[in-house]
Design an enzyme around this catalytic site. Structure first.
Site, short mmCIF file in Angstrom:
data_model
loop_
_atom_site.label_atom_id
_atom_site.label_comp_id
_atom_site.label_asym_id
_atom_site.label_seq_id
_atom_site.Cartn_x
_atom_site.Cartn_y
_atom_site.Cartn_z
N ILE A 147 -42.07 -50.00 56.85
CA ILE A 147 -43.20 -50.23 57.75
C ILE A 147 -43.39 -49.03 58.67
O ILE A 147 -42.45 -48.63 59.37
CB ILE A 147 -43.00 -51.52 58.56
CG1 ILE A 147 -43.07 -52.74 57.62
CG2 ILE A 147 -44.04 -51.64 59.66
CD1 ILE A 147 -42.65 -54.04 58.24
N CYS A 148 -44.61 -48.50 58.69
CA CYS A 148 -44.98 -47.38 59.57
C CYS A 148 -44.00 -46.22 59.35
O CYS A 148 -43.84 -45.76 58.23
CB CYS A 148 -45.03 -47.88 61.02
SG CYS A 148 -45.73 -46.68 62.17
N GLN A 149 -43.33 -45.76 60.40
CA GLN A 149 -42.37 -44.68 60.24
C GLN A 149 -41.23 -45.11 59.30
O GLN A 149 -40.67 -44.28 58.57
CB GLN A 149 -41.79 -44.31 61.62
CG GLN A 149 -40.80 -43.17 61.62
CD GLN A 149 -40.04 -43.09 62.93
OE1 GLN A 149 -39.77 -44.11 63.59
NE2 GLN A 149 -39.71 -41.88 63.34
#
Lengths: 355, 359
Positions: A147-149
């Site tokens: 998720i995301c980074q």
């Protein structure tokens, strides 16, 4: 010309009075509020190291999936966005579908973690967490849901350790860090990161939260709280609002070295799509990712613009690439009503044909 | 109609004042102290719960004040020119409506820097006999020469930071001003499509859309990028000088300094990496050796039945084929060596590594 503003004085007074009334009455509702709990889906710690914990999440029934899925969150904020409240929980929804879910909870770095770099996080922590899940679930390879980074980390990891990753799901994950609409990237371009990290050490969460708020300053500093007045007299909505506030502002600091490397290599030099990222002496080539990839992004994402995620399709090596555009924002993709209906089933369906 | 509106406004203002006052009293009862809306800038740093709550409530207070201002402006309440009324309304806020929403972009750290600068200037500008002198541009000499130089560097860094912070604030104010222009355009578009805003909240939401659009355009400009980066870098330089000053003070007091703690942390992390790398290398060498041994044993086991068959059929030994002799010699190596060669080499290298580390 037709007058675009028509404010009836009596209605106007009524509107202002209502605002004042709600505000005065609502203040009492804000007093003595207990800390809103997250969903707290039952879980068991299967691995701990330094500040991090790997949780095995427990559903009502036994998982039907044969391959476990490890959720890898970003270092900013906390993984509990995926298990925010009972009726808005990606984790619970996936468990209900039969998936076997593990969460990587990075914890809260302090001064002792200031020198942790991307090598420590990806080739160290993440690798050992994956090994812990493989051992616990008695499998050779796991699914990663980044998720995301955390999605960027998962991509790096899958390129370095392909044999340990069966399927890869990325959510709101930046891949091309220099799309024209990426405000965060734009602002970081002339930042002297070395000076910044040498000065700050770990990067305080409060500072990063402030940066995020300034991406949409009026909406996030004022309009949101004007909206709060409307739910002050609704205990359930108020609790939901305060729970989200808890998640937004209860954030970990960032380990200085990892922050330095991430800003330099990813935001400032956009090395991921150039195939120039090297972590711990190991090159990261997205072209080497041949596992099935499901890439989910949010069309109204102001933190990771859709094009930043879409780029993955052009750079990943797999022939089994699926892309899913979600109508919502960076947070809405986990907590909105639409997300509950659309996202977990899509992930489960995709995984079930590949496990 | 206008008279009726005026009367209503008077009534409302009295009521609103009562409302804010009762709210203030309520907060005082909860926490004790003065008005929760005392301006936070006077506080040297984040302190009391009251101060923190006041800042949290600033957004709502700003909105409440805007509602009153909008009601007072007469906008949309008669047949007058709506654009003129809008201009008047925004002029009433000094051309900067919702200054709080934008002002909050100026971070707490910036605020504390300004205060630090002011107190530092007060402390250093009082010269002999009470005459002020230019600290920043005085020639440094004497026993305190190094400290003078450091103070001059701090003064220059502070000046540099304030300059960039000023440029940054100017861009923020420009976004706020352009937000109004965008609001006018949006309202004109509504008029063209024969639609109307009939509530203050509707007008506010439309302004927010315009303000955010204006801000986004400026925030994505090259000018903003340069100013933002320069301001952050200037603040970092200033912080670094502050830290150096603090380190010097700590050294004088015999306390551990930040730089010492940082150095220790760095060395500790390097050591951890080294230990891990050594352990993982040793582990992998050992695993390789064990794999080789298992493979050899498997080959040995696979060869056994064949050898037994040969022995059973032909008790009188014949010259073995070259392949068998090769295998039996391999088996001998395995049997003779209690430790596989690779493992021995690995352990030696670990010992050597450990010796190096101890040095």
């Amino acid at each position: 010309m037709f007058p675009p503003v028509r404010l009836d004085p009596a209605a106007l007074m009524g509107e202002i009075s209502a605002f004042q009334r709600k505000l005065s009455a609502g203040l009492a509702n804000l007093a003595h509020q207990q800390e809103p709990e997250y969903a707290n889906t039952p879980r068991e710690a299967v691995y701990r190291e330094d500040k991090l914990t790997v949780w095995h999440m427990k559903g009502q029934g036994k998982p039907t999936a044969t391959t476990p899925t490890l959720i890898v969150y970003a270092l900013v904020n906390t993984v509990w966005m995926t298990d925010l409240q009972a009726d808005r929980s990606l984790v619970r929804n996936l468990l209900e579908q039969g998936e076997d879910i593990y969460l990587l909870d990075w914890g809260y770095p302090d001064a002792a973690d200031r020198w942790l770099g991307l090598d420590d996080y990806i080739n160290g922590y993440l690798d050992r967490c994956v090994d812990a899940v493989r051992k616990h679930a008695a499998v050779g390879a796991v699914n990663l849901l980044g998720i995301c980074q955390g999605g960027t980390f998962s991509l790096c990891y899958a390129a370095i350790q392909p044999e340990k990753v069966k399927n890869l799901v990325t959510m709101v994950t930046p891949v091309d860090f220099q799309t024209p609409d990426n405000m965060l990237s734009h602002w970081s371009r002339e930042l002297d990161v070395d000076l910044f990290v040498d000065t700050m050490g770990n990067i305080p969460a409060e500072l990063l939260n402030w940066v995020y708020l300034t991406l949409k300053p009026v909406r996030l500093n004022q309009q949101k709280y004007v909206g709060l007045v409307d739910v002050l007299d609704n205990p359930k909505e108020l609790t939901n609002f305060l729970r989200m506030e808890r998640w937004i502002f209860d954030s970990p600091d960032q380990a200085g070295e990892a922050f330095r490397e991430f800003i330099k290599d990813f935001y400032q030099q956009n090395k991921l799509i150039k195939g120039e990222v090297v972590i711990g002496g190991k090159p990261v080539d997205l072209g080497l990712i041949t596992q099935p990839v499901l890439n989910i992004f949010a069309e109204q994402d102001h933190l990771v613009p859709p094009d930043a995620s879409r780029a993955l399709g052009r750079h990943v090596g797999t022939t089994d690439y699926t892309q899913l555009a979600f109508k919502g924002g960076h947070i809405g993709i986990y907590v909105s009503g639409r997300a509950q209906r659309e996202v977990p089933p899509a992930i489960h369906q995709w995984l079930s044909t590949r496990n | 109609m206008a008279d009726q509106a005026s009367d209503l406004l008077k009534d409302y203002q009295a009521m609103a004042k009562q409302s804010w006052d009762s709210w203030t009293r309520y907060l005082q009862q909860q926490m004790g102290g003065t008005s929760p809306f005392a301006h936070a800038a006077s506080m040297p740093h984040v302190g009391s719960g009251q101060d923190l709550l006041a800042r949290s409530m600033d957004a709502l207070k700003g909105y409440g004040e805007w509602l009153q201002g909008a009601a007072n402006s007469g906008l949309g309440q008669g047949g007058g020119d709506w654009q003129q009324s809008l201009n008047q309304m925004f002029a009433g806020f000094g051309g900067q409506p919702f200054a709080h929403a934008f002002a909050s972009i100026d971070s707490e750290s910036a605020r504390s820097f300004t205060q630090l600068w002011q107190s530092w200037m007060q402390a250093t500008q009082a010269g002999a006999g009470g005459h002020a002198f230019d600290v920043e541009h005085m020639a440094a000499f004497g026993y305190t020469r190094e400290r003078q130089l450091h103070q001059q560097a701090m003064a220059a860094a502070m000046r540099d930071y304030l300059e960039w912070a000023g440029k940054y604030q100017a861009l923020i104010q420009r976004a706020n001003t352009e937000g109004l222009e965008r609001l006018k355009v949006k309202l004109a578009d509504l008029g063209d499509s024969k639609q109307q805003v009939d509530s203050l909240k509707g007008l506010y939401d439309l302004w927010v859309d315009g303000a955010e659009e204006a801000y986004a355009q400026i925030a994505l400009s090259d000018e903003f990028r340069h100013v933002y980066g320069s301001m952050t870098n200037a603040q970092s330089r200033l912080r670094l000088l502050q830290q150096e000053q603090l380190d010097a003070l700590c050294r004088e007091l015999g306390m551990p300094t930040r730089s010492e703690v940082t150095a220790l942390g760095k060395r500790l992390q390097e050591l951890r990496r080294e230990v891990r790398a050594t352990a993982s290398t040793a582990g992998s060498d050992e695993v390789s050796a064990l794999r080789a041994e298992v493979a050899a044993l498997k080959r040995q086991l696979a060869a056994k039945p064949a050898a037994e068959k040969v022995v059973a059929k032909k008790p009188v030994a014949k010259q073995s084929p070259a392949r068998s002799s090769k295998r039996s010699s391999e088996d001998e190596v395995v049997r003779r060596s209690s430790k596989p060669a690779a493992a021995v080499v690995a352990r030696k290298s670990v010992v050597r590594g450990a010796t190096r580390t101890r040095k």
